[in-house]
Design an enzyme around this catalytic site. Structure first.
Site, short mmCIF file in Angstrom:
data_model
loop_
_atom_site.label_atom_id
_atom_site.label_comp_id
_atom_site.label_asym_id
_atom_site.label_seq_id
_atom_site.Cartn_x
_atom_site.Cartn_y
_atom_site.Cartn_z
N LYS A 191 0.88 -1.19 0.00
CA LYS A 191 0.00 0.00 0.00
C LYS A 191 0.90 1.22 0.00
O LYS A 191 1.45 1.60 1.02
CB LYS A 191 -0.88 -0.03 1.25
CG LYS A 191 -2.23 0.65 1.12
CD LYS A 191 -2.21 2.11 0.75
CE LYS A 191 -1.94 3.03 1.91
NZ LYS A 191 -1.65 4.41 1.47
N GLU A 266 9.81 1.95 10.65
CA GLU A 266 10.84 2.95 10.40
C GLU A 266 10.13 4.30 10.40
O GLU A 266 9.38 4.61 9.48
CB GLU A 266 11.53 2.69 9.07
CG GLU A 266 12.37 1.44 9.12
CD GLU A 266 13.15 1.18 7.84
OE1 GLU A 266 13.14 2.01 6.93
OE2 GLU A 266 13.74 0.10 7.76
N CYS A 300 14.05 11.02 6.41
CA CYS A 300 13.95 10.63 7.82
C CYS A 300 15.27 10.82 8.55
O CYS A 300 15.30 11.15 9.73
CB CYS A 300 13.48 9.20 7.94
SG CYS A 300 14.52 8.05 7.05
N GLU A 399 9.44 17.14 14.12
CA GLU A 399 9.96 16.82 12.79
C GLU A 399 9.26 17.71 11.76
O GLU A 399 8.05 17.59 11.55
CB GLU A 399 9.71 15.34 12.47
CG GLU A 399 10.36 14.91 11.17
CD GLU A 399 9.99 13.49 10.75
OE1 GLU A 399 8.82 13.12 10.84
OE2 GLU A 399 10.90 12.76 10.31
P1 NAD Z 1 2.49 8.75 7.07
O1 NAD Z 1 2.68 8.01 8.35
O2 NAD Z 1 1.46 9.84 7.04
O3 NAD Z 1 2.06 7.75 5.91
C1 NAD Z 1 2.85 6.63 5.58
C2 NAD Z 1 1.96 5.55 5.00
O4 NAD Z 1 1.06 5.10 6.02
C3 NAD Z 1 1.08 6.02 3.84
O5 NAD Z 1 1.03 5.00 2.87
C4 NAD Z 1 -0.27 6.20 4.49
O6 NAD Z 1 -1.34 6.05 3.60
C5 NAD Z 1 -0.26 5.07 5.53
N1 NAD Z 1 -1.18 5.25 6.65
C6 NAD Z 1 -1.63 6.39 7.21
N2 NAD Z 1 -2.48 6.11 8.22
C7 NAD Z 1 -2.56 4.76 8.31
C8 NAD Z 1 -3.26 3.86 9.17
N3 NAD Z 1 -4.07 4.31 10.13
N4 NAD Z 1 -3.08 2.54 9.00
C9 NAD Z 1 -2.26 2.07 8.03
N5 NAD Z 1 -1.59 2.87 7.17
C10 NAD Z 1 -1.73 4.20 7.32
O7 NAD Z 1 3.92 9.26 6.65
P2 NAD Z 1 4.27 10.20 5.41
O8 NAD Z 1 3.80 11.59 5.76
O9 NAD Z 1 3.81 9.55 4.16
O10 NAD Z 1 5.86 10.13 5.40
C11 NAD Z 1 6.68 10.97 6.14
C12 NAD Z 1 7.15 10.28 7.41
O11 NAD Z 1 7.84 9.08 7.10
C13 NAD Z 1 8.13 11.11 8.22
O12 NAD Z 1 7.80 11.06 9.58
C14 NAD Z 1 9.46 10.42 7.97
O13 NAD Z 1 10.44 10.62 8.95
C15 NAD Z 1 9.04 9.01 7.87
N6 NAD Z 1 10.06 8.22 7.18
C16 NAD Z 1 10.83 7.37 7.93
C17 NAD Z 1 11.85 6.64 7.33
C18 NAD Z 1 12.71 5.71 8.13
O14 NAD Z 1 13.37 4.87 7.54
N7 NAD Z 1 12.76 5.82 9.45
C19 NAD Z 1 12.07 6.78 5.96
C20 NAD Z 1 11.28 7.66 5.23
C21 NAD Z 1 10.26 8.37 5.86
#
Ligand code: NAD
Length: 505
Positions: A191, A266, A300, A399
């Site tokens: 997804k 992550e 991240c 962040e």
């Molecule tokens: P997000 O958490 O909003 O969304 C990530 C994914 O989760 C999307 O596909 C979204 O549709 C899904 N999602 C949202 N709510 C959900 C739920 N209730 N149940 C299941 N899935 C759900 O994150 P974002 O805004 O897309 O990405 C940015 C974030 O990702 C930042 O916090 C960044 O630090 C983090 N990130 C972490 C790493 C790492 O390796 N630690 C790498 C890249 C990004």
């Protein structure tokens, strides 16, 4: 023709299929619309115009995909590891062959500049190659001797898994999560993030084109609270590999509780880069700049908190501000561009809100701090540096996930450490010093999963990747990925006729 115009022409050719046919889900080897027929528009952050209409999947689509992944599991997991190795290398070859297309589509969909996205596509291929080579050994374990007993451990793939990815570098991150799952023998339901769904559909098309059997990998687009939630709750899905925000990780942990889902997270970061006065200051400045202003700061492991020894704070932050002000902002397909538009107006609004917050918290905006009127009129902002900040300010704790750096002075090593660790996050840390003993001491005391000393983030795939505290659970990379996607079994074999307790005579 200018390089930008040439690239725009190519990008339009690559995007034509998405503009015409949109993005469908892919379940059991077939392109399908959402069961409900619903769609959503994916917009380009460059001009905020729609690029494609995308299937908006929900619970029914996830159910179909999970069933397909379950049905494909027996055969895929039983396939010889050397065959999986061959197939995953074929996928890597096919990614390389279409690297330009992937990079152009990714740039248009995310706003990330082409100079970084062309490398991200190739890094995606490397992820497949790395785990491909380990596939034949994924099941291997240990032999552990005990008195009168030989224990033999082995691993087997856990089952169908769900992979949920964010929008910042979607192609690379999808390969990073999916390649080890496939190499381990798991089947997958992916997804991708709703803000940048295009390259996920290229990736699965490439994999199946390279010979991956149908149903082994399935793709369902949709919103997190709908398709994402359904995936985390589905009983056929044995584990969730998730990359995204910390608060989403919290929700997923709750959603997965009913089916005792194994989770790997992550999550976010507010990573310190600690610069001592004895370090190579030019290199330290370049590395700090690279880690916060590359990938639009939507990264991240970005070095979002710059902790500088007080004696050099003013000169060092002046150097960073000066270099930041020279960074090229522009159209992501312009080869000269470093910083492109942020992913979405919603995210831009969040990032811009920190400029007012910085002023009201009493910090100084030493560079940037404004929106930028870039080509297409999209979500451009100027690379920004906040100085005179304290670690208890929100600009130092939250962040921001944009090209925004918060610089805080420290007087000595103890204070540097206390500031660095005073955060909910614990993903990465960067230490700059020429004193090796201090480097070791500080690295030891930093509460983070990954530390780089005198270096920016340079990934070596056999090393563990992941965060402590609110930045994550578990590690990827090397063998750690397989530990997540596999169950470990121990078989204890008696090696002598030992005395068995006799109950009942
Ligand atoms: P997000 O958490 O909003 O969304 C990530 C994914 O989760 C999307 O596909 C979204 O549709 C899904 N999602 C949202 N709510 C959900 C739920 N209730 N149940 C299941 N899935 C759900 O994150 P974002 O805004 O897309 O990405 C940015 C974030 O990702 C930042 O916090 C960044 O630090 C983090 N990130 C972490 C790493 C790492 O390796 N630690 C790498 C890249 C990004």
């Amino acid at each position: 023709m200018s390089a930008l115009n040439e690239n725009l022409k190519k990008a339009e050719a690559y995007l034509a299929r998405f503009r015409e046919k949109g993005v469908l889900n892919r379940i059991n080897g077939e392109n399908v619309p959402a069961a409900s027929g619903a769609t959503f528009e994916s917009i380009s952050p460059i001009d905020l115009k729609p690029i494609a209409s995308v299937a908006c999947g929900g619970g029914d689509d996830i159910d179909r995909a999970a069933r397909a992944a379950k049905a494909a599991f027996a055969e895929w997991s039983a396939l010889d590891g050397t065959k999986r190795r061959e197939l995953l290398h074929a996928i890597a070859d096919a990614i390389v062959a279409r690297a330009e297309e992937i990079a152009f589509v990714e740039s248009m969909d995310t706003g990330q500049s082409i100079r970084f996205m062309s490398k991200a596509a190739l890094r995606g291929a490397e992820n497949f190659r790395f785990f491909a080579d380990r596939a034949p050994f994924a099941r291997d374990g240990e032999a552990l001797r005990a008195p009168n007993q030989l224990n033999v451990t082995s691993r087997s793939p856990i089952g169908p898994v769900g992979i949920i990815t964010p929008w910042n570098t979607p192609f690379m991150l999808s390969t990073w999560k999916i390649a080890p799952a496939l190499a381990a023998g798991c089947t997958v339901v992916h997804k991708p993030a709703e803000f940048s769904p295009l390259t996920a559909s290229l990736l699965i098309e490439i994999a199946e084109g390279a010979g991956l059997p149908k149903g082994v990998w399935n793709l369902v687009n949709g919103f997190g609270e709908d398709a994402g939630k359904a995936l985390t709750e589905h009983p056929a899905i044995k584990a969730i590999g998730f990359v995204g925000e910390s608060r989403t990780g919290q929700m997923i942990m709750g959603q997965g509780a009913g089916t005792l889902k194994r989770v790997h997270f992550e999550l976010g970061g507010k990573n310190p880069v600690i610069v001592f006065a004895d370090s190579d200051l030019e290199r330290a400045a370049d590395a700090a700049l690279f880690m916060i202003y590359s990938l639009n700061g939507e990264r991240c492991t970005s070095s979002s908190r710059l902790l500088v020894e007080a004696s050099i704070y003013d000169s060092f932050t002046a150097k960073v501000a000066e270099k930041a002000s020279r960074i090229r902002i522009g159209h992501p397909l312009d080869p000269e561009t470093v910083v492109g538009p942020l992913i979405h107006p919603e995210h831009e609004k969040k990032v811009l809100s920190y400029f007012d917050l910085a002023r009201s918290e009493g910090a100084t905006i030493a560079a940037g701090g404004t929106k930028y009127d870039g080509p297409g009129g999209g979500c451009y902002i100027v690379p920004t540096l906040f100085t005179n900040a304290r670690n208890d300010m929100r600009i130092a704790q939250e962040e921001i996930f944009g090209p925004v750096l918060t610089a805080i002075p420290f007087k000595d090593e103890a204070e540097a450490l206390s500031i660095a660790n005073d955060t909910d996050y614990g993903l990465a840390g960067y230490v700059w010093t020429s004193d090796i003993t201090r480097a070791l001491r500080v690295s030891d005391a930093l509460e983070a999963g990954m530390i780089w000393v005198n270096s920016e983030n340079v990934r070596h795939l056999p090393t563990p990747f992941g965060g402590a505290k609110s930045s994550g659970l578990g590690r990827d990379g090397g063998d750690w990925s397989f530990d997540f996607y596999m169950e470990t079994k121990n078989v204890a074999i008696a090696t002598a006729p030992h005395a068995i307790p006799k109950l009942g005579g």
